[in-house]
Design a protein around this motif. Structure first.
Motif, mmCIF file in Angstrom:
data_model
loop_
_atom_site.group_PDB
_atom_site.id
_atom_site.type_symbol
_atom_site.label_atom_id
_atom_site.label_comp_id
_atom_site.label_asym_id
_atom_site.label_seq_id
_atom_site.Cartn_x
_atom_site.Cartn_y
_atom_site.Cartn_z
ATOM 1 N N PHE A 320 -41.112 -63.092 -30.181
ATOM 2 C CA PHE A 320 -40.189 -63.435 -29.102
ATOM 3 C C PHE A 320 -38.733 -63.417 -29.571
ATOM 4 C CE2 PHE A 320 -43.888 -65.719 -26.972
ATOM 5 C CZ PHE A 320 -44.020 -64.744 -25.992
ATOM 6 N N LEU A 321 -38.496 -63.880 -30.808
ATOM 7 C CA LEU A 321 -37.135 -63.866 -31.346
ATOM 8 C C LEU A 321 -36.617 -62.437 -31.502
ATOM 9 C CD1 LEU A 321 -37.303 -66.704 -34.051
ATOM 10 C CD2 LEU A 321 -35.995 -66.717 -31.912
ATOM 11 N N LEU A 322 -37.460 -61.574 -32.066
ATOM 12 C CA LEU A 322 -37.070 -60.168 -32.234
ATOM 13 C C LEU A 322 -36.855 -59.491 -30.886
ATOM 14 C CD1 LEU A 322 -39.471 -59.115 -35.154
ATOM 15 C CD2 LEU A 322 -36.978 -59.345 -35.262
ATOM 16 N N THR A 323 -37.738 -59.819 -29.931
ATOM 17 C CA THR A 323 -37.596 -59.248 -28.590
ATOM 18 C C THR A 323 -36.296 -59.696 -27.944
ATOM 19 O OG1 THR A 323 -40.002 -59.189 -28.292
ATOM 20 C CG2 THR A 323 -38.646 -59.050 -26.307
ATOM 21 N N GLY A 324 -35.960 -60.980 -28.107
ATOM 22 C CA GLY A 324 -34.717 -61.504 -27.554
ATOM 23 C C GLY A 324 -33.490 -60.802 -28.127
ATOM 24 N N LEU A 325 -33.491 -60.595 -29.450
ATOM 25 C CA LEU A 325 -32.379 -59.893 -30.100
ATOM 26 C C LEU A 325 -32.287 -58.451 -29.606
ATOM 27 C CD1 LEU A 325 -32.808 -61.198 -33.769
ATOM 28 C CD2 LEU A 325 -30.957 -61.773 -32.179
ATOM 29 N N LEU A 327 -33.410 -57.208 -26.736
ATOM 30 C CA LEU A 327 -32.957 -57.178 -25.346
ATOM 31 C C LEU A 327 -31.445 -57.387 -25.260
ATOM 32 C CD1 LEU A 327 -35.790 -59.196 -23.545
ATOM 33 C CD2 LEU A 327 -35.409 -56.718 -23.472
ATOM 34 N N GLY A 328 -30.918 -58.216 -26.173
ATOM 35 C CA GLY A 328 -29.473 -58.423 -26.222
ATOM 36 C C GLY A 328 -28.736 -57.129 -26.534
ATOM 37 N N TYR A 329 -29.281 -56.360 -27.496
ATOM 38 C CA TYR A 329 -28.699 -55.066 -27.832
ATOM 39 C C TYR A 329 -28.748 -54.119 -26.631
ATOM 40 C CZ TYR A 329 -27.741 -55.342 -32.846
ATOM 41 O OH TYR A 329 -27.196 -55.634 -34.074
ATOM 42 N N LEU A 330 -29.896 -54.090 -25.974
ATOM 43 C CA LEU A 330 -30.052 -53.201 -24.826
ATOM 44 C C LEU A 330 -29.084 -53.569 -23.704
ATOM 45 C CD1 LEU A 330 -33.961 -52.932 -24.597
ATOM 46 C CD2 LEU A 330 -32.377 -51.266 -25.584
ATOM 47 N N LEU A 331 -28.932 -54.855 -23.472
ATOM 48 C CA LEU A 331 -28.033 -55.317 -22.413
ATOM 49 C C LEU A 331 -26.589 -54.949 -22.742
ATOM 50 C CD1 LEU A 331 -27.829 -56.948 -19.766
ATOM 51 C CD2 LEU A 331 -27.442 -58.977 -21.172
ATOM 52 N N LYS A 332 -26.211 -55.121 -24.006
ATOM 53 C CA LYS A 332 -24.849 -54.802 -24.426
ATOM 54 C C LYS A 332 -24.540 -53.327 -24.236
ATOM 55 C CE LYS A 332 -21.695 -55.474 -28.326
ATOM 56 N NZ LYS A 332 -21.573 -55.937 -29.743
ATOM 57 N N ARG A 333 -25.537 -52.467 -24.466
ATOM 58 C CA ARG A 333 -25.351 -51.024 -24.304
ATOM 59 C C ARG A 333 -25.640 -50.552 -22.881
ATOM 60 N NH1 ARG A 333 -22.498 -49.043 -28.232
ATOM 61 N NH2 ARG A 333 -23.100 -47.054 -27.301
ATOM 62 N N LYS A 334 -26.001 -51.496 -21.994
ATOM 63 C CA LYS A 334 -26.329 -51.196 -20.593
ATOM 64 C C LYS A 334 -27.514 -50.223 -20.472
ATOM 65 C CE LYS A 334 -21.665 -52.073 -18.891
ATOM 66 N NZ LYS A 334 -20.503 -51.553 -18.118
ATOM 67 N N LEU A 335 -28.465 -50.372 -21.384
ATOM 68 C CA LEU A 335 -29.681 -49.550 -21.349
ATOM 69 C C LEU A 335 -30.750 -50.285 -20.540
ATOM 70 C CD1 LEU A 335 -29.638 -48.421 -25.092
ATOM 71 C CD2 LEU A 335 -29.160 -46.987 -23.110
ATOM 72 N N HIS A 336 -30.514 -50.393 -19.242
ATOM 73 C CA HIS A 336 -31.357 -51.227 -18.388
ATOM 74 C C HIS A 336 -32.771 -50.677 -18.231
ATOM 75 C CE1 HIS A 336 -27.266 -52.518 -16.617
ATOM 76 N NE2 HIS A 336 -27.620 -53.333 -17.575
ATOM 77 N N ASP A 337 -32.936 -49.363 -18.231
ATOM 78 C CA ASP A 337 -34.279 -48.790 -18.121
ATOM 79 C C ASP A 337 -35.161 -49.220 -19.286
ATOM 80 O OD1 ASP A 337 -33.602 -47.568 -15.808
ATOM 81 O OD2 ASP A 337 -33.577 -45.522 -16.576
ATOM 82 N N TYR A 338 -34.555 -49.344 -20.458
ATOM 83 C CA TYR A 338 -35.303 -49.779 -21.642
ATOM 84 C C TYR A 338 -35.713 -51.250 -21.542
ATOM 85 C CZ TYR A 338 -34.056 -45.440 -24.016
ATOM 86 O OH TYR A 338 -33.928 -44.123 -24.372
ATOM 87 N N ILE A 339 -34.886 -52.039 -20.868
ATOM 88 C CA ILE A 339 -35.227 -53.460 -20.690
ATOM 89 C C ILE A 339 -36.500 -53.579 -19.866
ATOM 90 C CG2 ILE A 339 -34.492 -55.623 -19.607
ATOM 91 C CD1 ILE A 339 -31.614 -54.905 -20.360
ATOM 92 N N TRP A 340 -36.592 -52.800 -18.792
ATOM 93 C CA TRP A 340 -37.786 -52.829 -17.935
ATOM 94 C C TRP A 340 -39.051 -52.519 -18.737
ATOM 95 C CZ3 TRP A 340 -38.530 -53.887 -12.704
ATOM 96 C CH2 TRP A 340 -37.382 -54.086 -11.939
ATOM 97 N N VAL A 341 -39.036 -51.405 -19.453
ATOM 98 C CA VAL A 341 -40.259 -50.961 -20.133
ATOM 99 C C VAL A 341 -40.581 -51.842 -21.333
ATOM 100 C CG1 VAL A 341 -39.995 -48.604 -19.322
ATOM 101 C CG2 VAL A 341 -39.034 -49.218 -21.530
#
Length: 426
Positions: A320-325, A327-341
């Protein structure tokens, strides 16, 4: 051995999905190319493959109707009968009373009694709204009605996949979607078990399509009370600060809870909170081969024990910690499609009750590979290989197929982060 028997035998082999999926993808890419030679021949092969996959799928439906199984429809029917009869569907004694009144096919229900009757309803109380109408029908009528009901959602899934991901390819894209859906082993398993995965995939696709609208919150509430692990998608809207969507989700959830209270009273809620049925599940349920979660896989390989939760708790915490980190990277880069999958794959991986047919939801990821202009798009040669491997893996190990897709998603997302100008942003 005649041809029909030979084909029936081939369908159950891992290489069947590998080969047919490869042929379907090859036809799709050939027909979308500028190549004009042999086009009629390729269309003929393409339509033949579609007919083959549809025939296999339709045969599975006919077999399901004509040859009743113990799981999972019988459980849904029992829950519906208990609810319709005013019983507390979480209490084993009341579920047993409802079970004794059922007119069921002559099958061996010994394991069913241990896993279902002696345990109770395995979902949150509002989930009973899906099954309660079954309680007013005879077994055969309920089975046919439930099958048709779920098939309507499957038709909706095929249309939504086509509409969201492959609409620009017209009939070529529609044939690809339908054929790959009919060929996908977890789709046929869902029919065999009469499970609710088509409903889930339909709701997930609608959520994706209307992710910028408040309406998505209502869809998330419906998905949550179909399978609890769908709660992971609340993070999509939380991370994107879609507060109105979250408000709609909260109001919709409370509405479903209120409706359930009104129809079935407070006893089911009291039982679910203070005497949760998961505590009564036999330990062997989690280590069955059909359980393809990380928890089930570690149990089967004797890497953890069901009596000692410390090791698995540490693994979950780290995950969960690694996933949280991440997701933070993905959000910062606005890679929203990757957040979904990512949320979908992590949800399936960590949810301890993930069964093999839950892999139906992997189609949500797979079809995104076909559009090279989108963040998850793959080029022709790589995509054909990926699809073939995926269709092989789902017939061998759904856990492995989840890990396989996760590795692809991680690789592509890190590549997007490393080369932002070369990768499209989702």
């Amino acid at each position: 051995m005649n041809f029909t028997a030979f084909l029936r035998e081939c369908v159950h082999q891992p290489y069947f999905g590998f080969i047919i999926s490869g042929l379907l993808c090859s036809c799709f890419y050939f027909l979308k190319s500028e190549q004009k030679s042999f086009k009629k021949a390729v269309w003929g092969i393409y339509l033949l493959l579609f007919t083959l996959t549809f025939s296999i799928f339709a045969g599975g439906i006919i077999t399901r109707i004509n040859h009743p199984q113990v799981y999972d429809f019988t459980a849904f029917y029992l829950y519906g009968k208990a609810a319709a009869g005013g019983h507390n569907f979480y209490a084993p004694s009341e579920l047993q009373a409802a079970f004794d009144t059922l007119n069921l096919p002559l099958l061996d229900y010994s394991g069913f009694k241990q896993e279902i009757v002696n345990v109770g309803f395995l979902y949150p109380p509002p989930t009973i709204l899906w099954f309660a109408p079954l309680g007013y029908l005879s077994y055969n009528t309920a089975l046919v009605s439930w099958t048709i009901f779920n098939l309507l959602f499957l038709v909706g899934c095929i249309y939504l996949v086509y509409d969201i991901f492959l609409k620009s390819y017209k009939i070529n894209g529609l044939i690809l979607v339908a054929s790959l859906v009919f060929l996908f082993l977890p789709i046929r398993e869902t029919v065999s078990f009469s499970q609710t995965n088509f409903i889930l995939l339909f709701l997930l696709l609608l959520m994706k399509k209307y992710s910028e609208r408040k309406f998505a919150g209502i869809l998330l509430a419906l998905a949550l009370f179909t399978k609890p692990y769908m709660i992971v998608f609340v993070f999509v809207f939380f991370l994107k600060r879609k507060w109105n969507t979250i408000i709609y989700f909260t109001i919709s959830s409370l509405t479903l809870v209120g409706l359930t209270l009104l129809l079935f009273g407070k006893d089911p809620f009291h039982s679910y909170i203070f005497s949760n049925p998961s505590k009564r599940l036999p330990s062997w349920v989690f280590s069955e081969k059909i359980n393809q979660s990380l928890y089930g896989t570690l149990l089967r390989n004797n890497l953890i024990t069901i009596d000692n939760h410390v090791t698995y708790s540490c693994i979950l915490t780290a995950g969960f910690l690694l996933t949280g980190l991440y997701l933070g990277y993905l959000l910062k880069r606005k890679l929203h499609d990757y957040i979904w999958v990512t949320l979908l794959l992590i949800g399936l991986l960590f949810y301890p009750g993930t069964l093999s047919y839950y892999a139906v939801l992997l189609l949500f990821i797979m079809f995104q590979f076909f559009n090279e202009k989108k963040p998850l798009g793959l080029n022709l040669k790589i995509n054909i290989v990926v699809i073939c491997i995926l269709y092989y893996l789902v017939s061998v190990s759904v856990f492995a197929s989840i890990c396989f897709l996760l590795s692809i998603v991680l690789f592509k997302s890190f590549k997007s982060i490393a080369n932002p100008l070369k990768e499209p942003i989702g």
